[in-house]
Scaffold this motif. Sequence first.
Motif, short mmCIF file in Angstrom:
data_model
loop_
_atom_site.label_atom_id
_atom_site.label_comp_id
_atom_site.label_asym_id
_atom_site.label_seq_id
_atom_site.Cartn_x
_atom_site.Cartn_y
_atom_site.Cartn_z
N THR A 136 19.99 -61.83 16.82
CA THR A 136 19.80 -62.12 18.25
C THR A 136 20.65 -61.17 19.09
O THR A 136 21.66 -60.62 18.61
CB THR A 136 20.20 -63.57 18.58
N ALA A 137 20.25 -61.01 20.32
CA ALA A 137 21.04 -60.21 21.26
C ALA A 137 22.41 -60.86 21.45
O ALA A 137 23.42 -60.17 21.61
CB ALA A 137 20.30 -60.07 22.59
N ALA A 138 22.44 -62.20 21.40
CA ALA A 138 23.72 -62.91 21.54
C ALA A 138 24.68 -62.53 20.40
O ALA A 138 25.89 -62.38 20.63
CB ALA A 138 23.48 -64.41 21.57
N PHE A 139 24.15 -62.37 19.21
CA PHE A 139 24.99 -61.97 18.07
C PHE A 139 25.58 -60.59 18.32
O PHE A 139 26.77 -60.36 18.12
CB PHE A 139 24.18 -62.00 16.78
N LEU A 140 24.74 -59.67 18.80
CA LEU A 140 25.23 -58.31 19.10
C LEU A 140 26.27 -58.34 20.20
O LEU A 140 27.30 -57.65 20.12
CB LEU A 140 24.07 -57.39 19.48
N ARG A 141 26.03 -59.15 21.24
CA ARG A 141 27.02 -59.27 22.33
C ARG A 141 28.33 -59.82 21.80
O ARG A 141 29.41 -59.36 22.18
CB ARG A 141 26.49 -60.15 23.45
N SER A 142 28.25 -60.81 20.89
CA SER A 142 29.48 -61.41 20.36
C SER A 142 30.28 -60.40 19.54
O SER A 142 31.52 -60.41 19.60
CB SER A 142 29.16 -62.65 19.52
#
Length: 137
Positions: free
Chosen positions: A26-32
């Motif tokens: 997910t994009a959230a994983f990359l952001r994290s």
Amino acid sequence: MTLDRLDDPDHPAYGMGQAAELLGVTAAFLRSLDTAGLVSPARSGGGHRRYSRNHLARVVALRELTDHGHTLAGATKILDLRADLADERARHAATTEERDRARRERDTALDERDTARRQRDSARHEPDQGRNDRPQG
């Protein structure tokens, strides 16, 4: 536009959505990962994250290690140690090549010295042989 950048594994060619899709995260994983400082993508002029192939490879490695039960901190440490090991192996290979080159140069110099000594010794004995070959009278 030059196509050479496409061969550069550090060229930030992928946007976040594209990177997430390619990696199946997910994009959230990359952001994290970015927020934690574990993967630091480049930024476009508009501030959007841009990922290189090396960034993508690091994300994959982090994901694989965490899927195998490592914490994110542990996975990061493993990757850092792998990178250090690769650097040390490269340094060792370069040092070994330098040593081998120096040995070859030394051996060549020793061969040249020995050849010069043989030639010198041969030249010293030639006049003596000439005197011994003359009839004494």
